[in-house]
Design a protein around this motif. Structure first.
Motif, PDB file in Angstrom:
ATOM      1  N   SER A 166       9.539   1.466  -6.965  1.00  0.00           N
ATOM      2  CA  SER A 166       9.492   0.368  -5.995  1.00  0.00           C
ATOM      3  C   SER A 166       8.841   0.806  -4.689  1.00  0.00           C
ATOM      4  N   LEU A 167       8.764   2.129  -4.482  1.00  0.00           N
ATOM      5  CA  LEU A 167       8.128   2.660  -3.274  1.00  0.00           C
ATOM      6  C   LEU A 167       6.645   2.962  -3.480  1.00  0.00           C
ATOM      7  N   GLU A 168       6.140   2.737  -4.678  1.00  0.00           N
ATOM      8  CA  GLU A 168       4.740   3.027  -4.993  1.00  0.00           C
ATOM      9  C   GLU A 168       3.738   2.402  -4.025  1.00  0.00           C
ATOM     10  N   PRO A 169       3.946   1.146  -3.532  1.00  0.00           N
ATOM     11  CA  PRO A 169       2.923   0.520  -2.681  1.00  0.00           C
ATOM     12  C   PRO A 169       2.693   1.209  -1.344  1.00  0.00           C
ATOM     13  N   ILE A 170       3.598   2.095  -0.940  1.00  0.00           N
ATOM     14  CA  ILE A 170       3.465   2.712   0.383  1.00  0.00           C
ATOM     15  C   ILE A 170       2.115   3.399   0.538  1.00  0.00           C
ATOM     16  N   TYR A 171       1.693   4.135  -0.472  1.00  0.00           N
ATOM     17  CA  TYR A 171       0.423   4.853  -0.373  1.00  0.00           C
ATOM     18  C   TYR A 171      -0.742   4.090  -1.007  1.00  0.00           C
ATOM     19  N   ARG A 172      -0.464   2.969  -1.664  1.00  0.00           N
ATOM     20  CA  ARG A 172      -1.542   2.113  -2.161  1.00  0.00           C
ATOM     21  C   ARG A 172      -2.034   1.181  -1.076  1.00  0.00           C
ATOM     22  N   GLY A 173      -1.119   0.752  -0.198  1.00  0.00           N
ATOM     23  CA  GLY A 173      -1.500  -0.139   0.877  1.00  0.00           C
ATOM     24  C   GLY A 173      -1.622  -1.582   0.417  1.00  0.00           C
ATOM     25  N   THR A 174      -2.268  -2.394   1.249  1.00  0.00           N
ATOM     26  CA  THR A 174      -2.317  -3.837   1.003  1.00  0.00           C
ATOM     27  C   THR A 174      -3.733  -4.389   0.927  1.00  0.00           C
ATOM     28  N   THR A 175      -4.733  -3.526   0.918  1.00  0.00           N
ATOM     29  CA  THR A 175      -6.119  -4.012   1.009  1.00  0.00           C
ATOM     30  C   THR A 175      -6.755  -4.287  -0.342  1.00  0.00           C
ATOM     31  N   SER A 183      -3.280   4.044   7.620  1.00  0.00           N
ATOM     32  CA  SER A 183      -3.323   2.577   7.597  1.00  0.00           C
ATOM     33  C   SER A 183      -2.610   2.010   6.392  1.00  0.00           C
ATOM     34  N   ARG A 184      -2.731   2.680   5.250  1.00  0.00           N
ATOM     35  CA  ARG A 184      -2.050   2.181   4.058  1.00  0.00           C
ATOM     36  C   ARG A 184      -0.547   2.105   4.289  1.00  0.00           C
ATOM     37  N   LYS A 185       0.012   3.178   4.840  1.00  0.00           N
ATOM     38  CA  LYS A 185       1.458   3.208   5.069  1.00  0.00           C
ATOM     39  C   LYS A 185       1.864   2.182   6.115  1.00  0.00           C
ATOM     40  N   THR A 186       1.097   2.099   7.206  1.00  0.00           N
ATOM     41  CA  THR A 186       1.420   1.158   8.270  1.00  0.00           C
ATOM     42  C   THR A 186       1.356  -0.279   7.777  1.00  0.00           C
ATOM     43  N   ASP A 187       0.291  -0.620   7.039  1.00  0.00           N
ATOM     44  CA  ASP A 187       0.139  -1.983   6.528  1.00  0.00           C
ATOM     45  C   ASP A 187       1.312  -2.379   5.643  1.00  0.00           C
ATOM     46  N   TYR A 188       1.755  -1.445   4.809  1.00  0.00           N
ATOM     47  CA  TYR A 188       2.882  -1.749   3.917  1.00  0.00           C
ATOM     48  C   TYR A 188       4.171  -1.928   4.708  1.00  0.00           C
TER      49      TYR A 188
END
Length: 345
Positions: free
Chosen positions: A190-199, A216-221
């Motif tokens: 469930s924490l996988e998106p942290i380093y994938r980001g939102t772009t 930016s990936r971490k911040t965006d998430y």
């Protein structure tokens, strides 16, 4: 998982000669002075043009294989863990490592589990060996070189400085200088998106010609929902405590029994909070102050740190070593070793 017949027969490390200090990076405008003060990493090693990750891994692997002194035909598996670019696209670096370090025709597997890759590979190698009734060994290597313009070791990530280097470990089901008493792993996807980001997705690496931007990936998430940061910290703390407790229980040990504790060479603020405060690790038992001169070496901090303990901290028979890793994805692994002999080298 409790192990009864898995041993460490050899360890090795390869650290490039060139050194770049945090002060030099700050003076060159590559590293923020306030971050440098807070993070506490003093220097890193910088690989040469002819030292990509697999080349360094093969060198560390040869050292571990030589120290283990086991016949080449006994190696039934080679596992190579890495984080960054391995010197070529559409290529299998683990087969290069196998050919250069030990040879043979054993199973080859590349491990991509972020900073936890080295310890994850150790647990997989132990599983492989425990299932064999014949004498067999497994070589685990790590190797990473973080190069511009693809990756900025001082700026790509927050609270993390990346150094170049490689580590190796030979495991055997027939003996060694240390016994692997237990390992434990836990994943929270469930924490996988942290380093994938939102772009969104990309069609290939380095398409925009700019260094990887993990900040930016971490911040965006984390900014997607209120309270996300606190929730993530709570989950990570819970999982880290649980996997450590499981490994220690399977080893019939307590944290206070460990003479050595090896964790990643991360920012000092994170180490103080995560390991020394929340988990109760005694900083004096760790390799952290030594590691501040090398930075975070991708998948290899733990194996390189164990090599340092063996070579420079005088472990004695009966001493326990606990090593802990966490990698993006997210996955935690803890390994508990008991030294049974003094290595001849």
């Amino acid at each position: 998982m409790r192990w009864d017949n898995v041993y460490v027969a050899g360890v090795g490390a390869y650290l490039p000669e060139q050194v770049e200090t945090a002060d030099e990076a700050v003076a060159a405008g590559r590293y923020d002075a306030e971050e440098a003060k807070a993070n506490g990493i003093r220097a890193v090693r910088v690989a040469g043009a002819d030292e990509p990750g697999p080349v360094m891994a093969a060198a560390a692997g040869r050292q571990a294989v030589t120290r283990a002194g086991l016949p080449a035909d006994r190696y039934g598996a080679v596992l190579h863990a890495c984080v960054g670019h391995q010197g070529q696209d559409f290529w299998t670096p683990v087969n290069y490592v196998q050919n250069e370090a030990v040879g043979g025709s054993g199973l080859t597997v590349e491990i991509r589990q972020g900073s936890n890759g080295g310890l994850a590979a150790v647990e997989l190698a132990a599983s492989h060996l425990a299932a064999r009734s014949t004498p067999e060994a497994a070589l685990v290597t790590t190797g990473d070189a973080f190069r511009m313009p693809y990756f900025d070791r001082w700026g790509t990530d927050s609270q993390q400085v990346y150094g170049d280097g490689a580590g190796a470990m030979v495991l055997s089901n027939r003996g060694g200088f240390a016994r692997l008493r237990s390992t434990a792993s836990y994943s929270d996807s469930s924490l996988e998106p942290i380093y994938r980001g939102t772009t969104g997705w990309t069609d290939g690496p380095f398409l925009d010609g700019r260094p990887v931007d993990l900040r930016s990936r971490k911040t965006d998430y984390l900014l997607q929902e209120e309270g996300a940061y606190d929730r993530v910290i709570q989950q990570m703390t819970k999982h880290a405590s649980a996997v450590l407790e499981e490994a220690l229980a399977d080893a019939d040990a307590k944290l206070s029994d460990a003479r050595f504790f090896v964790h990643a060479n991360i920012a000092e603020t994170i180490a103080e909070f995560s390991f020394y405060s929340l988990l109760g690790v005694d900083r004096a038992t760790t390799t952290y102050d030594w590691g501040r001169d090398y930075g975070h070496m991708g998948a290899g901090d733990q194996l390189i740190g164990i090599d340092h303990v063996v070579g420079h901290r005088d472990p004695a028979p009966g001493d326990l070593l606990v090593s802990m890793g966490v990698g993006v994805g997210f996955m935690w692994t803890v390994a508990v070793l008991e030294f049974t002999d003094t290595p001849q080298w």
